[in-house]
Design an enzyme around this catalytic site. Structure first.
Site, PDB file in Angstrom:
ATOM      1  N   HIS A 243      43.509  19.828 -13.952  1.00 32.02           N
ATOM      2  CA  HIS A 243      42.782  18.606 -13.578  1.00 32.02           C
ATOM      3  C   HIS A 243      41.614  18.903 -12.638  1.00 32.02           C
ATOM      4  O   HIS A 243      40.716  18.082 -12.507  1.00 32.02           O
ATOM      5  CB  HIS A 243      43.727  17.512 -13.048  1.00 32.02           C
ATOM      6  CG  HIS A 243      44.175  17.642 -11.629  1.00 32.02           C
ATOM      7  ND1 HIS A 243      45.385  18.193 -11.265  1.00 32.02           N
ATOM      8  CD2 HIS A 243      43.593  17.269 -10.468  1.00 32.02           C
ATOM      9  CE1 HIS A 243      45.518  18.138  -9.949  1.00 32.02           C
ATOM     10  NE2 HIS A 243      44.449  17.595  -9.442  1.00 32.02           N
TER      11      HIS A 243
ATOM     12  N   ASP B 297      49.686  22.376 -15.351  1.00 32.49           N
ATOM     13  CA  ASP B 297      48.393  21.985 -14.785  1.00 32.49           C
ATOM     14  C   ASP B 297      47.596  23.184 -14.232  1.00 32.49           C
ATOM     15  O   ASP B 297      47.432  23.331 -13.024  1.00 32.49           O
ATOM     16  CB  ASP B 297      48.645  20.947 -13.682  1.00 32.49           C
ATOM     17  CG  ASP B 297      47.408  20.140 -13.334  1.00 32.49           C
ATOM     18  OD1 ASP B 297      46.292  20.565 -13.699  1.00 32.49           O
ATOM     19  OD2 ASP B 297      47.551  19.098 -12.670  1.00 32.49           O
TER      20      ASP B 297
ATOM     21  N   SER C   6      45.259  20.355  -4.359  1.00 35.34           N
ATOM     22  CA  SER C   6      45.445  20.723  -5.753  1.00 35.34           C
ATOM     23  C   SER C   6      44.785  22.059  -6.024  1.00 35.34           C
ATOM     24  O   SER C   6      43.640  22.275  -5.635  1.00 35.34           O
ATOM     25  CB  SER C   6      44.825  19.680  -6.668  1.00 35.34           C
ATOM     26  OG  SER C   6      45.768  18.687  -6.884  1.00 35.34           O
TER      27      SER C   6
HETATM   28  N1  ARG Z   1      48.307  13.159  -8.871  1.00 37.57           N
HETATM   29  C1  ARG Z   1      47.580  14.381  -8.865  1.00 37.57           C
HETATM   30  C2  ARG Z   1      46.435  14.253  -7.824  1.00 37.57           C
HETATM   31  O1  ARG Z   1      46.418  13.374  -7.054  1.00 37.57           O
HETATM   32  C3  ARG Z   1      47.115  14.801 -10.203  1.00 37.57           C
HETATM   33  C4  ARG Z   1      46.042  13.958 -10.806  1.00 37.57           C
HETATM   34  C5  ARG Z   1      45.567  14.366 -12.159  1.00 37.57           C
HETATM   35  N2  ARG Z   1      46.453  13.958 -13.204  1.00 37.57           N
HETATM   36  C6  ARG Z   1      46.475  12.725 -13.776  1.00 37.57           C
HETATM   37  N3  ARG Z   1      47.398  12.484 -14.666  1.00 37.57           N
HETATM   38  N4  ARG Z   1      45.616  11.783 -13.494  1.00 37.57           N
HETATM   39  O2  ARG Z   1      45.298  14.518  -7.954  1.00 37.57           O
HETATM   40  N1  ASP Z   2      46.964  15.854  -6.956  1.00 35.07           N
HETATM   41  C1  ASP Z   2      46.331  15.992  -5.655  1.00 35.07           C
HETATM   42  C2  ASP Z   2      45.003  16.749  -5.767  1.00 35.07           C
HETATM   43  O1  ASP Z   2      44.352  16.685  -6.787  1.00 35.07           O
HETATM   44  C3  ASP Z   2      47.258  16.615  -4.671  1.00 35.07           C
HETATM   45  C4  ASP Z   2      48.066  15.595  -3.927  1.00 35.07           C
HETATM   46  O2  ASP Z   2      47.548  14.498  -3.654  1.00 35.07           O
HETATM   47  O3  ASP Z   2      49.186  15.916  -3.570  1.00 35.07           O
HETATM   48  O4  ASP Z   2      44.513  17.311  -4.817  1.00 35.07           O
END
Ligand code: ARG
Ligand code: ASP
Length: 694
Positions: free
Chosen positions: A84, A221, A629
């Site tokens: 991502h 990921d 991330s």
């Molecule tokens: N939750 C993670 C973060 O805050 C991954 C986000 C990307 N993935 C998604 N399904 N949108 O960035």
């Molecule tokens: N998914 C988040 C990021 O893209 C990480 C988090 O918020 O824990 O940085």
């Protein structure tokens, strides 16, 4: 870190003892924590983590773009981050003929690696406390505005003295503890960064929005890039003559595996936390801001989903947009639930009461009450800004009208091209109707903009208003747009979408300005309150500064958790879980046939755990946030065991209140990365440049 950082609401957090594994520590001060880290199993020294005299782990960690972390995994500049985090680059190289998002991408040799204009990675060269330099000339009689100007001036001078004549150096001065301290960060920035590999989205984004922010998790990921440099190993713009960068340090990959209780260490760039915030700030976030933003996004996501399920083309057009909207939408819900469950508002109020008692007669007397009153003044202004950004600013043609205003023809063509590629008018129009109706209900009628009242009066309701606006706007129709001639600036200005945006913005602007000025005052008060909290201390002795996208260390250990009565979650997941979720009829769970075949044949190669299963993800107690991330997850020996990419649902309030029982970060097991590279990517030639440890 694909999320909107609230620029307005500042805060310091709640008030706990720095328990267990809470904390995002400054690497240059890690000697203060190293005893604790070693007691918990870490085998290296503070100098191994951060040193300006010798190569240290910090030299293998980079800020990827301006919102993710990444790490070096070979002597030839190979870089590992999340799927991502590389998503935009993978998408940019994708076309109908080469759909790398869908099918994955694997360079089979160096010449196939793909350059990415605009992408940079930054290495931290050093950081240091520069408080006295930045506050030189400060007088206690100064207003906050005067202090801000002084800090800006001194920072610019300092930055100039360091970066002048050094093209690839970037320096920033960051406030810590609300400006009680200032640190200088000097980065070396590389700009020839090439895409090396990415799994298909059905692996790299497995689970999609359904599993996002959740455990158990099975998302692969990751993506691979390579840093290139000139022949002297210095940063250089893209050139075919550039060569793979030789890092001072890179991570060895540990294939020994992980088990509950193992020490874990995350080294990366967390973006934004508010760990010392006043109860009123917590109340605003959890009871007003989050719920209203969630409500407005729910409305839009329902509309997205309806249209995306009806058309494959629309699904592709709106997939990135949806991911962006859904990510924060889901996090805010988890955050609200977590804050309620922890009763953070009440806990903080009780702390504040004790603080008030203690502060009597000291320089901190009255500060808690003052912050409280500032929040009350701020609330309506802030709410209006929040609602404006989640309603008016989400109307795609309105945003486009603002984006093109004042652009020359070339820039305009660029903007329009990328806009219409992913624009589906019926979604925009339906969203307009729904959010502008909700807008009328959310904003108290005394505050309604005159323009809004006039339009509703004129048309009767938002639906008929939208019929007229979308029928007449050139922005809503690419064919009409093509016919706009040289007088486009004039046409745009009088377009109903521009008029909508400008009128609504005129209404919101005074509230934004007022919110900003109250926030400056809050900032000043928090500076005092933060100092007070540190003096008051109660049973707490250690503090760490809120995250601000600077390099931090968080350490913890692999650990499961119990999300609710009767349930216990184990800390790791395997390929078996992917096969259990696999369903060709559910987009988020439809895996490549190849992976099914590999599983059926048990063709796992060397990438298995002690039970002969392929490990996929694991959770641990490290304190992380958006921006972390892509961060390396490091074991007690300093070797790489995983890549961080998310947090669990029950612990998303950790930006405000860290609960050691529920807060867990989610990482991808490095063995799954290697498994996918070999079995799906058929790119095991990359292993030749990696170093493995058992
Ligand atoms: N939750 C993670 C973060 O805050 C991954 C986000 C990307 N993935 C998604 N399904 N949108 O960035
Ligand atoms: N998914 C988040 C990021 O893209 C990480 C988090 O918020 O824990 O940085």
């Amino acid at each position: 870190m694909k999320r909107i950082i609230s620029i307005i609401l500042i805060g310091i957090t709640s008030i706990l003892t720095a328990t267990a594994d809470e904390g995002m520590w400054l690497p240059s001060l890690i000697s203060q924590r190293i005893g604790d880290m070693q007691a918990k199993g870490f085998k290296l020294s503070a100098e191994d983590i951060y040193s300006i005299n010798q190569a240290s782990l910090k030299d293998a960690v980079v800020l990827f773009g301006r919102g993710c972390s990444a790490e070096l995994i070979s002597a030839e500049g190979l870089l590992l981050t999340n799927h991502h985090c590389g998503y935009a680059q993978i998408q940019k190289h994708s076309s109908v003929e080469h759909d790398y998002l869908k099918d994955g991408f694997w360079a089979m040799n160096r010449s196939e690696e793909l350059p990415n204009e605009g992408l940079t990675v930054s290495f931290l060269e050093r950081m240091e406390d520069v408080t006295s330099v930045i506050l030189k000339g400060y007088e206690p009689t100064m207003t906050e505005d005067e202090r801000i100007n002084l800090v800006r001036h001194n920072s610019n001078e300092l930055i100039k003295s360091i970066t002048e004549g050094e093209k690839s150096l970037r320096a920033t001065v960051e406030a810590l503890y609300y400006g009680n301290q200032y640190f200088l960060f000097i980065y070396r920035e590389y700009s020839d960064i090439r895409l090396v590999g990415a799994p298909p989205s059905s692996i790299g984004k497995f689970g999609g929005e359904t599993d996002n922010w959740m455990w158990p998790r099975h998302t692969g990921d990751f993506s691979l890039f390579r840093i290139y440099a000139d022949k002297d190993n210095n940063p250089a713009e893209y050139s075919a003559d550039n060569v793979p960068f030789k890092p001072k340090k890179y991570f060895k990959l540990s294939t020994a595996g992980v088990k509950e209780g193992d020490f874990t260490f995350i080294y990366g760039f967390p973006g934004y936390t508010q760990e010392y915030i006043h109860s009123e700030g917590v109340r605003y976030v959890s009871e007003i801001s989050d719920p209203s933003k969630v409500a407005l996004r729910t409305i839009r996501l329902d509309i997205f989903n309806k249209h995306m399920s009806q058309s494959q083309a629309v699904r592709i057009q709106y997939s990135t947009k949806k991911a962006r909207v859904a990510n924060a939408w889901k996090k805010w819900q988890g955050e609200t639930a977590g804050i309620r469950k922890m009763k953070t508002v009440k806990t903080n109020q009780e702390y504040e009461k004790r603080f008030i008692e203690w502060a009597k007669g000291s320089e901190y007397e009255g500060i808690v009450e003052h912050i409280d009153s500032l929040y009350r003044q701020l609330e309506m202004h802030h709410f209006i800004v929040d609602v404006f950004s989640e309603s008016v600013q989400t109307v795609e043609i309105a945003r486009l009208s603002a984006q093109v205003s004042g652009q020359d023809k070339d820039a305009l063509r660029h903007i329009l091209e990328s806009f219409y590629k992913d624009y589906y008018m019926p979604i925009d129009k339906e969203c307009f109707i729904a959010v502008m109706t909700e807008f009328g209900k959310m904003i108290p009628s005394d505050y309604h903009p005159d323009y809004y009242k006039e339009q509703i009066q004129k048309y009767g309701n938002a639906a008929i208003w939208a019929d007229s606006l979308f029928a007449e706007s050139v922005f809503a129709d690419i064919e009409k747009m093509k016919q706009v001639g040289d007088n486009y600036k004039d046409v745009f200005l009088h377009d109903p979408a521009s008029q909508f945006y400008l009128n609504m913005q005129n209404w919101a602007l005074p509230h934004l300005n007022k919110a900003r000025s109250i926030n400056r005052e809050l900032q000043l008060s928090y500076r005092t309150y933060m100092r007070g909290q540190m003096d008051f201390a109660e049973d707490r002795t250690v503090y760490y500064p809120d995250a601000n996208l600077t390099l931090r260390v968080s350490y913890g250990h692999i650990k499961g958790y119990s999300p609710s009565d009767g349930i216990y979650y184990h800390p790791s997941s395997t390929l078996t879980g992917i096969i259990e979720k696999d369903n060709p009829n559910i987009f988020d769970y439809n895996i490549p046939q190849e992976l099914r075949d590999i599983y059926a044949a048990k063709d796992f190669g060397r990438w298995v755990n002690e039970n002969g299963e392929v490990p996929v993800c694991f959770i641990a107690t490290n304190h992380t946030t958006g921006g972390n991330s892509g961060s390396p997850v490091i074991n007690a020996n300093g070797d790489l065991i995983g890549i961080n990419f998310d947090r669990v649902w029950e612990g998303t309030m950790s930006d405000i209140d860290f609960d050691p029982d529920f807060c867990r970060n989610i990482s991808l097991d490095v063995r799954y990365v290697l498994f996918i590279i070999e079995k799906i990517g058929k790119a095991s030639y990359l292993f030749d440049e990696m170093t493995f440890t058992e």
